[in-house]
Design a protein around this motif. Structure first.
Motif, PDB file in Angstrom:
ATOM      1  N   HIS A   1      30.179  13.554  -1.853  1.00 27.75           N
ATOM      2  CA  HIS A   1      29.934  13.870  -3.254  1.00 27.75           C
ATOM      3  C   HIS A   1      30.663  12.870  -4.140  1.00 27.75           C
ATOM      4  CE1 HIS A   1      27.938  17.601  -2.313  1.00 27.75           C
ATOM      5  NE2 HIS A   1      28.952  17.939  -1.512  1.00 27.75           N
ATOM      6  N   ASP A   2      30.044  12.537  -5.259  1.00 30.29           N
ATOM      7  CA  ASP A   2      30.679  11.636  -6.212  1.00 30.29           C
ATOM      8  C   ASP A   2      31.760  12.378  -6.974  1.00 30.29           C
ATOM      9  OD1 ASP A   2      28.940   9.626  -5.480  1.00 30.29           O
ATOM     10  OD2 ASP A   2      27.499  10.125  -7.050  1.00 30.29           O
ATOM     11  N   THR A   3      32.828  11.671  -7.292  1.00 33.02           N
ATOM     12  CA  THR A   3      33.903  12.277  -8.064  1.00 33.02           C
ATOM     13  C   THR A   3      33.552  12.246  -9.549  1.00 33.02           C
ATOM     14  OG1 THR A   3      35.055  10.183  -8.253  1.00 33.02           O
ATOM     15  CG2 THR A   3      35.638  11.576  -6.379  1.00 33.02           C
ATOM     16  N   ILE A   4      34.299  12.994 -10.311  1.00 33.81           N
ATOM     17  CA  ILE A   4      34.081  13.043 -11.761  1.00 33.81           C
ATOM     18  C   ILE A   4      34.351  11.671 -12.367  1.00 33.81           C
ATOM     19  CG2 ILE A   4      34.944  14.045 -13.909  1.00 33.81           C
ATOM     20  CD1 ILE A   4      35.529  16.598 -12.326  1.00 33.81           C
ATOM     21  N   LEU A   5      35.371  10.986 -11.860  1.00 35.52           N
ATOM     22  CA  LEU A   5      35.700   9.649 -12.364  1.00 35.52           C
ATOM     23  C   LEU A   5      34.564   8.668 -12.106  1.00 35.52           C
ATOM     24  CD1 LEU A   5      37.842   7.768 -13.608  1.00 35.52           C
ATOM     25  CD2 LEU A   5      38.695   7.377 -11.300  1.00 35.52           C
ATOM     26  N   PHE A   6      33.956   8.732 -10.924  1.00 42.71           N
ATOM     27  CA  PHE A   6      32.850   7.836 -10.598  1.00 42.71           C
ATOM     28  C   PHE A   6      31.636   8.117 -11.486  1.00 42.71           C
ATOM     29  CE2 PHE A   6      29.086   6.664  -8.157  1.00 42.71           C
ATOM     30  CZ  PHE A   6      29.370   5.336  -7.908  1.00 42.71           C
ATOM     31  N   ARG A   7      31.330   9.390 -11.703  1.00 45.02           N
ATOM     32  CA  ARG A   7      30.191   9.736 -12.569  1.00 45.02           C
ATOM     33  C   ARG A   7      30.439   9.307 -14.011  1.00 45.02           C
ATOM     34  NH1 ARG A   7      29.412  15.834 -11.092  1.00 45.02           N
ATOM     35  NH2 ARG A   7      31.503  15.477 -10.350  1.00 45.02           N
ATOM     36  N   PHE A   8      31.667   9.508 -14.496  1.00 42.83           N
ATOM     37  CA  PHE A   8      31.988   9.097 -15.855  1.00 42.83           C
ATOM     38  C   PHE A   8      31.902   7.582 -16.013  1.00 42.83           C
ATOM     39  CE2 PHE A   8      35.236   7.709 -18.932  1.00 42.83           C
ATOM     40  CZ  PHE A   8      34.681   8.263 -20.075  1.00 42.83           C
ATOM     41  N   THR A   9      32.401   6.851 -15.028  1.00 44.43           N
ATOM     42  CA  THR A   9      32.372   5.393 -15.082  1.00 44.43           C
ATOM     43  C   THR A   9      30.940   4.871 -15.042  1.00 44.43           C
ATOM     44  OG1 THR A   9      34.513   5.313 -13.993  1.00 44.43           O
ATOM     45  CG2 THR A   9      33.223   3.294 -13.985  1.00 44.43           C
TER      46      THR A   9
ATOM     47  N   THR B   1      38.443   3.092 -10.749  1.00 46.21           N
ATOM     48  CA  THR B   1      37.503   3.873  -9.946  1.00 46.21           C
ATOM     49  C   THR B   1      37.321   3.269  -8.562  1.00 46.21           C
ATOM     50  OG1 THR B   1      36.342   4.527 -11.962  1.00 46.21           O
ATOM     51  CG2 THR B   1      35.173   4.821  -9.887  1.00 46.21           C
ATOM     52  N   VAL B   2      37.192   1.955  -8.498  1.00 45.63           N
ATOM     53  CA  VAL B   2      37.034   1.294  -7.199  1.00 45.63           C
ATOM     54  C   VAL B   2      38.281   1.503  -6.341  1.00 45.63           C
ATOM     55  CG1 VAL B   2      36.893  -0.959  -6.090  1.00 45.63           C
ATOM     56  CG2 VAL B   2      35.343  -0.397  -7.955  1.00 45.63           C
ATOM     57  N   LEU B   3      39.436   1.373  -6.933  1.00 43.69           N
ATOM     58  CA  LEU B   3      40.672   1.591  -6.170  1.00 43.69           C
ATOM     59  C   LEU B   3      40.794   3.036  -5.703  1.00 43.69           C
ATOM     60  CD1 LEU B   3      43.209  -0.529  -8.227  1.00 43.69           C
ATOM     61  CD2 LEU B   3      42.329  -1.017  -5.960  1.00 43.69           C
ATOM     62  N   PHE B   4      40.487   3.972  -6.581  1.00 41.70           N
ATOM     63  CA  PHE B   4      40.583   5.382  -6.238  1.00 41.70           C
ATOM     64  C   PHE B   4      39.583   5.744  -5.134  1.00 41.70           C
ATOM     65  CE2 PHE B   4      39.321   9.839  -6.964  1.00 41.70           C
ATOM     66  CZ  PHE B   4      40.532  10.444  -6.708  1.00 41.70           C
ATOM     67  N   GLU B   5      38.366   5.249  -5.247  1.00 44.05           N
ATOM     68  CA  GLU B   5      37.352   5.559  -4.233  1.00 44.05           C
ATOM     69  C   GLU B   5      37.661   4.892  -2.902  1.00 44.05           C
ATOM     70  OE1 GLU B   5      34.653   7.618  -4.308  1.00 44.05           O
ATOM     71  OE2 GLU B   5      35.375   8.306  -6.251  1.00 44.05           O
ATOM     72  N   SER B   6      38.284   3.728  -2.919  1.00 46.57           N
ATOM     73  CA  SER B   6      38.610   3.068  -1.657  1.00 46.57           C
ATOM     74  C   SER B   6      39.761   3.768  -0.957  1.00 46.57           C
ATOM     75  CB  SER B   6      38.941   1.600  -1.893  1.00 46.57           C
ATOM     76  OG  SER B   6      40.140   1.476  -2.608  1.00 46.57           O
ATOM     77  N   LEU B   7      40.622   4.426  -1.725  1.00 44.55           N
ATOM     78  CA  LEU B   7      41.723   5.169  -1.114  1.00 44.55           C
ATOM     79  C   LEU B   7      41.275   6.513  -0.540  1.00 44.55           C
ATOM     80  CD1 LEU B   7      44.610   4.493  -3.634  1.00 44.55           C
ATOM     81  CD2 LEU B   7      44.297   3.529  -1.357  1.00 44.55           C
ATOM     82  N   ARG B   8      40.137   7.005  -1.012  1.00 46.97           N
ATOM     83  CA  ARG B   8      39.619   8.271  -0.467  1.00 46.97           C
ATOM     84  C   ARG B   8      39.153   8.004   0.909  1.00 46.97           C
ATOM     85  NH1 ARG B   8      35.516  11.689  -3.806  1.00 46.97           N
ATOM     86  NH2 ARG B   8      34.360  10.954  -2.063  1.00 46.97           N
TER      87      ARG B   8
END
Length: 75
Positions: A5-13, A68-75
């Motif tokens: 699922h996409d995060t809220i940060l990814f959808r907002f970005t 967002t890229v950094l946060f998603e890569s850490l997930r």
């Protein structure tokens, strides 16, 4: 957390990037039409808006994309 699922940060970005690019496309259309129709007195106003509104918004959006890229890569 489910990684499918996409995060809220990814959808907002992604929505912010979409509307930013749509606004730039709209300004490009206005610029082309004003130049083609000979209404050249509006061009300095468009350049002023681009410099004082879109440049800071673009920098903020670039930083948001980076976070967002950094946060998603850490997930």
């Amino acid at each position: 957390m489910n990684t499918h699922h996409d995060t809220i940060l990814f959808r907002f970005t992604s929505k912010s990037l979409k509307y930013f690019l749509l606004m730039l496309f709209g300004f490009a259309i206005v610029y082309a039409l004003s130049h083609a129709l000979g209404v050249l007195h509006i061009i300095p106003a468009l350049v002023f808006i681009l410099q004082h509104l879109f440049v800071p918004l673009g920098v903020i959006l670039l930083c948001l994309i980076t976070v967002t890229v950094l946060f998603e890569s850490l997930r």
